[in-house]
Design an enzyme around this catalytic site. Sequence first.
Site, PDB file in Angstrom:
ATOM      1  N   TYR A  51       0.842  -1.206   0.000  1.00 34.11           N
ATOM      2  CA  TYR A  51       0.000   0.000   0.000  1.00 34.11           C
ATOM      3  C   TYR A  51       0.878   1.258   0.000  1.00 34.11           C
ATOM      4  CZ  TYR A  51      -3.688   3.222   1.604  1.00 34.11           C
ATOM      5  OH  TYR A  51      -4.581   4.268   1.728  1.00 34.11           O
ATOM      6  N   ASP A  52       1.808   1.332   0.972  1.00 33.48           N
ATOM      7  CA  ASP A  52       2.613   2.555   1.144  1.00 33.48           C
ATOM      8  C   ASP A  52       3.468   2.832  -0.100  1.00 33.48           C
ATOM      9  OD1 ASP A  52       1.619   1.940   3.626  1.00 33.48           O
ATOM     10  OD2 ASP A  52       3.530   2.047   4.689  1.00 33.48           O
ATOM     11  N   PHE A  63     -13.789   0.105  16.970  1.00 32.87           N
ATOM     12  CA  PHE A  63     -14.223   0.438  18.332  1.00 32.87           C
ATOM     13  C   PHE A  63     -15.745   0.578  18.397  1.00 32.87           C
ATOM     14  CE2 PHE A  63     -10.035   2.604  19.964  1.00 32.87           C
ATOM     15  CZ  PHE A  63      -9.395   1.373  19.872  1.00 32.87           C
ATOM     16  N   GLN A 117       2.865   7.461  15.743  1.00 37.98           N
ATOM     17  CA  GLN A 117       2.159   8.733  15.789  1.00 37.98           C
ATOM     18  C   GLN A 117       1.921   9.269  14.393  1.00 37.98           C
ATOM     19  OE1 GLN A 117       4.581  11.126  18.308  1.00 37.98           O
ATOM     20  NE2 GLN A 117       6.324  11.136  16.939  1.00 37.98           N
TER      21      GLN A 117
HETATM   22  N1  LIG Z   1     -10.279   6.572   4.567  1.00 38.50           N
HETATM   23  C1  LIG Z   1      -9.086   7.017   4.906  1.00 38.50           C
HETATM   24  O1  LIG Z   1      -8.853   7.358   6.064  1.00 38.50           O
HETATM   25  C2  LIG Z   1      -7.992   7.150   3.875  1.00 38.50           C
HETATM   26  C3  LIG Z   1      -6.739   7.605   4.296  1.00 38.50           C
HETATM   27  C4  LIG Z   1      -5.732   7.744   3.360  1.00 38.50           C
HETATM   28  C5  LIG Z   1      -5.977   7.483   2.030  1.00 38.50           C
HETATM   29  N2  LIG Z   1      -7.194   7.050   1.621  1.00 38.50           N
HETATM   30  C6  LIG Z   1      -7.379   6.759   0.188  1.00 38.50           C
HETATM   31  O2  LIG Z   1      -8.645   7.183  -0.254  1.00 38.50           O
HETATM   32  C7  LIG Z   1      -9.145   6.268  -1.225  1.00 38.50           C
HETATM   33  C8  LIG Z   1     -10.517   5.788  -0.806  1.00 38.50           C
HETATM   34  O3  LIG Z   1     -10.419   5.145   0.451  1.00 38.50           O
HETATM   35  P1  LIG Z   1     -11.698   4.597   1.250  1.00 38.50           P
HETATM   36  O4  LIG Z   1     -11.433   4.806   2.687  1.00 38.50           O
HETATM   37  O5  LIG Z   1     -12.925   5.147   0.643  1.00 38.50           O
HETATM   38  O6  LIG Z   1     -11.563   3.034   0.958  1.00 38.50           O
HETATM   39  P2  LIG Z   1     -12.615   1.996   0.398  1.00 38.50           P
HETATM   40  O7  LIG Z   1     -11.980   0.662   0.442  1.00 38.50           O
HETATM   41  O8  LIG Z   1     -13.937   2.171   1.066  1.00 38.50           O
HETATM   42  O9  LIG Z   1     -12.784   2.462  -1.117  1.00 38.50           O
HETATM   43  C9  LIG Z   1     -11.947   2.058  -2.150  1.00 38.50           C
HETATM   44  C10 LIG Z   1     -12.818   1.742  -3.348  1.00 38.50           C
HETATM   45  O10 LIG Z   1     -11.983   1.376  -4.443  1.00 38.50           O
HETATM   46  C11 LIG Z   1     -12.528   0.208  -5.061  1.00 38.50           C
HETATM   47  N3  LIG Z   1     -11.422  -0.504  -5.724  1.00 38.50           N
HETATM   48  C12 LIG Z   1     -10.371  -1.142  -5.147  1.00 38.50           C
HETATM   49  N4  LIG Z   1      -9.554  -1.645  -6.090  1.00 38.50           N
HETATM   50  C13 LIG Z   1     -10.097  -1.299  -7.287  1.00 38.50           C
HETATM   51  C14 LIG Z   1      -9.719  -1.537  -8.633  1.00 38.50           C
HETATM   52  N5  LIG Z   1      -8.604  -2.228  -8.939  1.00 38.50           N
HETATM   53  N6  LIG Z   1     -10.517  -1.056  -9.629  1.00 38.50           N
HETATM   54  C15 LIG Z   1     -11.661  -0.376  -9.330  1.00 38.50           C
HETATM   55  N7  LIG Z   1     -12.058  -0.118  -8.068  1.00 38.50           N
HETATM   56  C16 LIG Z   1     -11.291  -0.576  -7.068  1.00 38.50           C
HETATM   57  C17 LIG Z   1     -13.161  -0.566  -3.926  1.00 38.50           C
HETATM   58  O11 LIG Z   1     -14.100  -1.512  -4.338  1.00 38.50           O
HETATM   59  C18 LIG Z   1     -13.760   0.571  -3.101  1.00 38.50           C
HETATM   60  O12 LIG Z   1     -15.055   0.900  -3.544  1.00 38.50           O
HETATM   61  C19 LIG Z   1      -8.120   5.148  -1.357  1.00 38.50           C
HETATM   62  O13 LIG Z   1      -7.311   5.399  -2.478  1.00 38.50           O
HETATM   63  C20 LIG Z   1      -7.322   5.267  -0.084  1.00 38.50           C
HETATM   64  O14 LIG Z   1      -6.006   4.825  -0.263  1.00 38.50           O
HETATM   65  C21 LIG Z   1      -8.208   6.864   2.527  1.00 38.50           C
END
Ligand SMILES: NC(=O)c1ccc[n+]([C@@H]2O[C@H](COP(=O)([O-])OP(=O)(O)OC[C@H]3O[C@@H](n4cnc5c(N)ncnc54)[C@H](O)[C@@H]3O)[C@@H](O)[C@H]2O)c1
Length: 311
Positions: free
Chosen positions: A145-146, A191, A276
């Site tokens: 991921y990172d 939680f 953190q």
């Molecule tokens: N929620 C957070 O706190 C957070 C923090 C940092 C980054 N993000 C980033 O924001 C974005 C959305 O995160 P989220 O929390 O809504 O996660 P989530 O898992 O709810 O949403 C991700 C969506 O992408 C879709 N997906 C995954 N792989 C795919 C692919 N190959 N092709 C098409 N669709 C695909 C999934 O089905 C899902 O609907 C992500 O890129 C995530 O890395 C979120």
Amino acid sequence: MKKRYLVTGGAGFLGSHLCERLLKDGHEVLCVDNFFTGNKQNIVHLMDNPYFEVLRHDITFPLFVEVDAIFNLACPASPVHYQFDPVQTTKTSVLGAINMLGLAKRLRIPIFQASTSEVYGDPEIHPQPESYRGSVNPIGIRACYDEGKRCAETLFFDYHRQHKLSIKVVRIFNTYGPRMHPQDGRVVSNFIVQALGGQPITIYGQGSQTRSFCFVSDLIEGFVRMMNSSADFTGPVNLGNPDEFTILQLAQKVIELTKSSSKIVYQPLPQDDPLQRKPVIDLAREKLGWQPTIKLEDGLIKTIEYFRSSL
Ligand SMILES: NC(=O)c1ccc[n+]([C@@H]2O[C@H](COP(=O)([O-])OP(=O)(O)OC[C@H]3O[C@@H](n4cnc5c(N)ncnc54)[C@H](O)[C@@H]3O)[C@@H](O)[C@H]2O)c1
């Protein structure tokens, strides 16, 4: 002006809120999702809107559509999900970015990337400004991921330099709210689900690690402002809430607000879990006039209401 937006990952937690917001602002939305972690339930209330379309598609494969701008959010975001198939996670970040950047290049349109605070890894400096280059273990279990997200940022900036593409990169810090996946292992949903079910609340480590939590509506406002910001502003820009809480404080707050009888239990800290995390948001304040407005307690109340009605 009315625009047609492509939102990848539009059926996910953040994506569904973004689709909703764009439609509310009078735009058309094409939601593209492979439904790996996304859910039709998140977008079913939008289906009657004639300006909303859904396409089941995996962004690791090329996509040819006509739109005015792209929000690239597709990627599983929680460790349980992104570690389930780590190779697919890297493919989604990297091949997905290449495919979406290729589309933006062909159409000559702006493209937004949902990057993450995870690009900072386990940070040696606190809080984290955008200039900090991060401390990521490239072979650890979080690297799919990172490093995937880091490589996506590289691709965005190379397309910008090489092909003069208009890019908008945001680094998202922990965000929570309604429509989080109940089983995704993220701390807020964990939680709340445990507290509502009367199960023990699991804290990994001593609970002294800190996080900052941004409510989803604040974050989406930041996304929209970033997309509409002046063409020369590429980011990366941190979006998150700088109010810092320990995990133990969060657990206690959730117990209080749910009036739960759950007890706290402690388990070992997982590998490479950052100790953190807190954003410096000066750049977002300056360039986007943005800062979070929702207090943790108010956001938690809304999220608890959602889980109460959906579990
Ligand atoms: N929620 C957070 O706190 C957070 C923090 C940092 C980054 N993000 C980033 O924001 C974005 C959305 O995160 P989220 O929390 O809504 O996660 P989530 O898992 O709810 O949403 C991700 C969506 O992408 C879709 N997906 C995954 N792989 C795919 C692919 N190959 N092709 C098409 N669709 C695909 C999934 O089905 C899902 O609907 C992500 O890129 C995530 O890395 C979120």
